[in-house]
Design an enzyme around this catalytic site. Structure first.
Site, PDB file in Angstrom:
ATOM      1  N   ALA A   1      35.862 120.968  58.603  1.00  0.00           N
ATOM      2  CA  ALA A   1      36.720 121.552  57.557  1.00  0.00           C
ATOM      3  C   ALA A   1      38.050 122.086  58.076  1.00  0.00           C
ATOM      4  O   ALA A   1      38.811 122.674  57.297  1.00  0.00           O
ATOM      5  CB  ALA A   1      35.999 122.639  56.750  1.00  0.00           C
ATOM      6  N   ALA A   2      38.358 121.871  59.349  1.00  0.00           N
ATOM      7  CA  ALA A   2      39.685 122.303  59.833  1.00  0.00           C
ATOM      8  C   ALA A   2      40.777 121.545  59.076  1.00  0.00           C
ATOM      9  O   ALA A   2      41.789 122.136  58.652  1.00  0.00           O
ATOM     10  CB  ALA A   2      39.805 122.065  61.332  1.00  0.00           C
ATOM     11  N   GLY A   3      40.571 120.245  58.872  1.00  0.00           N
ATOM     12  CA  GLY A   3      41.547 119.445  58.124  1.00  0.00           C
ATOM     13  C   GLY A   3      41.636 119.907  56.679  1.00  0.00           C
ATOM     14  O   GLY A   3      42.714 119.897  56.073  1.00  0.00           O
ATOM     15  N   ASP A   4      40.508 120.336  56.112  1.00  0.00           N
ATOM     16  CA  ASP A   4      40.515 120.816  54.723  1.00  0.00           C
ATOM     17  C   ASP A   4      41.274 122.141  54.617  1.00  0.00           C
ATOM     18  O   ASP A   4      42.015 122.374  53.658  1.00  0.00           O
ATOM     19  CB  ASP A   4      39.084 120.996  54.217  1.00  0.00           C
ATOM     20  CG  ASP A   4      38.310 119.694  54.254  1.00  0.00           C
ATOM     21  OD1 ASP A   4      38.939 118.631  54.097  1.00  0.00           O
ATOM     22  OD2 ASP A   4      37.084 119.745  54.459  1.00  0.00           O
TER      23      ASP A   4
ATOM     24  N   THR B   1      47.784 115.301  61.344  1.00  0.00           N
ATOM     25  CA  THR B   1      47.241 116.463  62.051  1.00  0.00           C
ATOM     26  C   THR B   1      46.659 115.988  63.389  1.00  0.00           C
ATOM     27  O   THR B   1      46.042 114.926  63.472  1.00  0.00           O
ATOM     28  CB  THR B   1      46.169 117.190  61.207  1.00  0.00           C
ATOM     29  OG1 THR B   1      45.104 116.284  60.917  1.00  0.00           O
ATOM     30  CG2 THR B   1      46.752 117.706  59.913  1.00  0.00           C
TER      31      THR B   1
ATOM     32  N   SER C   1      43.920 120.157  68.290  1.00  0.00           N
ATOM     33  CA  SER C   1      44.442 121.216  69.169  1.00  0.00           C
ATOM     34  C   SER C   1      45.867 120.938  69.638  1.00  0.00           C
ATOM     35  O   SER C   1      46.460 121.752  70.348  1.00  0.00           O
ATOM     36  CB  SER C   1      43.524 121.368  70.382  1.00  0.00           C
ATOM     37  OG  SER C   1      43.493 120.136  71.081  1.00  0.00           O
TER      38      SER C   1
ATOM     39  N   ASN D   1      44.308 112.779  59.675  1.00  0.00           N
ATOM     40  CA  ASN D   1      44.264 113.173  61.077  1.00  0.00           C
ATOM     41  C   ASN D   1      44.611 111.925  61.909  1.00  0.00           C
ATOM     42  O   ASN D   1      44.855 110.846  61.365  1.00  0.00           O
ATOM     43  CB  ASN D   1      42.925 113.818  61.448  1.00  0.00           C
ATOM     44  CG  ASN D   1      41.749 112.849  61.369  1.00  0.00           C
ATOM     45  OD1 ASN D   1      41.921 111.617  61.417  1.00  0.00           O
ATOM     46  ND2 ASN D   1      40.551 113.380  61.241  1.00  0.00           N
TER      47      ASN D   1
HETATM   48  O1  RIB Z   1      35.777 117.850  55.855  1.00  0.00           O
HETATM   49  C1  RIB Z   1      34.543 118.459  56.047  1.00  0.00           C
HETATM   50  C2  RIB Z   1      33.575 118.044  54.987  1.00  0.00           C
HETATM   51  O2  RIB Z   1      33.321 116.668  55.118  1.00  0.00           O
HETATM   52  C3  RIB Z   1      32.235 118.701  55.064  1.00  0.00           C
HETATM   53  O3  RIB Z   1      32.181 119.932  54.387  1.00  0.00           O
HETATM   54  C4  RIB Z   1      31.296 117.645  54.529  1.00  0.00           C
HETATM   55  O4  RIB Z   1      30.754 117.971  53.293  1.00  0.00           O
HETATM   56  C5  RIB Z   1      32.127 116.374  54.451  1.00  0.00           C
HETATM   57  O5  RIB Z   1      32.483 116.079  53.174  1.00  0.00           O
END
Ligand code: RIB
Length: 316
Positions: A249-252, A217, A220, A186
């Site tokens: 977790a948006a990046g995930d 990333t 918004s 990000n």
């Molecule tokens: O990217 C989000 C995650 O970062 C969370 O789920 C938390 O566990 C941390 O690892």
């Protein structure tokens, strides 16, 4: 043909408290709600990929505690291959303490626990699935030597290597960057990695540092993509307008959906990276609309709906 994704990374149980606003240093604030949900960047990205319909395997470690049981049940229920998730005796599973403010901003503190024991030997043990993978995806919540082993294994077997450098290290050695086909930081992580505040300059530094492609990333504001084959032309990936309640977790979600898209498409070919980044941006946007990490991750139909401008069904 190679198919599927191997994620080498962390698994955490996230303890989430919602607050009106994030506390200042030394300040206590009253929480509104508490919930424990599965998370960890590795698990989130594996679930994000699996929900896009990709065969997904996870390499990582859980502890010998109830949290470890919860995390392995999530892997099983998402049909993620968990044969290479090792249970470490006498060690706690990773946990994250997360506060989420109204509007979605958060703070996250992680205690690595078993994630700190994921080793190059765990990667070597998973050679059979890595040999079949189209994409190897990893992050920085496990030891760096294991990240390097994962990227190296991906390169050796002809997989596309994707690194989400989160949480960011001040600098990554060039020998690691040279193992990365697509790096996805990000804005903040890109700045920490390169010292460049400007995302385009940071992407240029990452590509100049040895990565084939950098996708920064921008929350918004969408994302920015730069390829080493055309380092003068940064491509803007537009954002999707949503009402954010939790950016965790948006990046995930972005990385998992990107990896899934790259694994499905024939790589390299024109437009594959931009298409993948667009799917990633859509998945990331949807993830911000639901509280919690794993519960917020969209499936393929959700992403298709947002890409087509249709309303996205409410997540369960
Ligand atoms: O990217 C989000 C995650 O970062 C969370 O789920 C938390 O566990 C941390 O690892």
């Amino acid at each position: 043909m190679k198919a599927g994704i191997v994620v080498v990374g962390s698994l955490n149980l996230d303890h989430v408290v919602t607050v009106e606003r994030l506390p200042l240093e030394g300040q206590s604030v009253a929480g509104r709600n508490y919930v424990a949900v599965p998370g960890g960047k590795g698990l989130n990205q594996a679930v994000a990929s699996a929900r896009q319909g990709l065969p997904t395997a996870m390499v990582g470690c859980i502890g010998s505690d109830p949290a470890g049981e919860i995390l392995s049940r999530v892997l099983a229920s998402e049909e993620i291959d968990l044969r290479f998730v090792r249970r470490t005796e006498g060690v706690s599973s990773g946990i994250a303490l997360i506060t989420v403010a109204a509007g979605g901003a958060n703070t996250v503190v992680v205690a690595a626990g078993a994630n700190g024991t994921v080793s190059p030997a765990d990667v070597a043990h998973a050679t059979s699935v890595i040999e079949d993978a189209a994409v190897v995806l990893t992050q920085l919540e496990i030891p760096l030597r294991t990240v390097e082993a994962a990227l190296l294994a991906g390169r050796r077997t002809g997989a596309l290597t994707v690194l989400n450098p989160a949480p960011a290290h001040a600098a990554l050695p060039r020998r690691i960057l040279e193992l990365v086909d697509v790096i996805v930081p990000n804005e903040t992580e890109a700045q920490i990695l390169t010292g460049q505040r400007d995302p385009a300059k940071a992407a240029g530094a990452l590509v100049g540092g040895g990565c084939q492609t950098a996708i920064v990333t921008l929350g918004s504001k969408g994302a920015l993509l730069l390829e080493s084959t055309d380092p003068a032309r940064a491509v803007t990936v537009p954002p999707f307008a949503v009402t954010a309640v939790d950016t965790t977790a948006a990046g995930d979600a972005f990385c998992g959906a990107l990896a899934a898209s790259l694994a499905k498409d024939t790589f390299p070919a024109d437009g594959v990276l931009v298409r993948g980044a667009r799917r990633g941006a859509a998945a990331g946007a949807i993830a911000t609309t639901v509280l919690g990490a794993v519960p917020s991750l969209p499936d393929a139909a959700d992403v298709a709906d947002l890409l087509a401008g249709r309303p996205v069904a409410a997540r369960k």
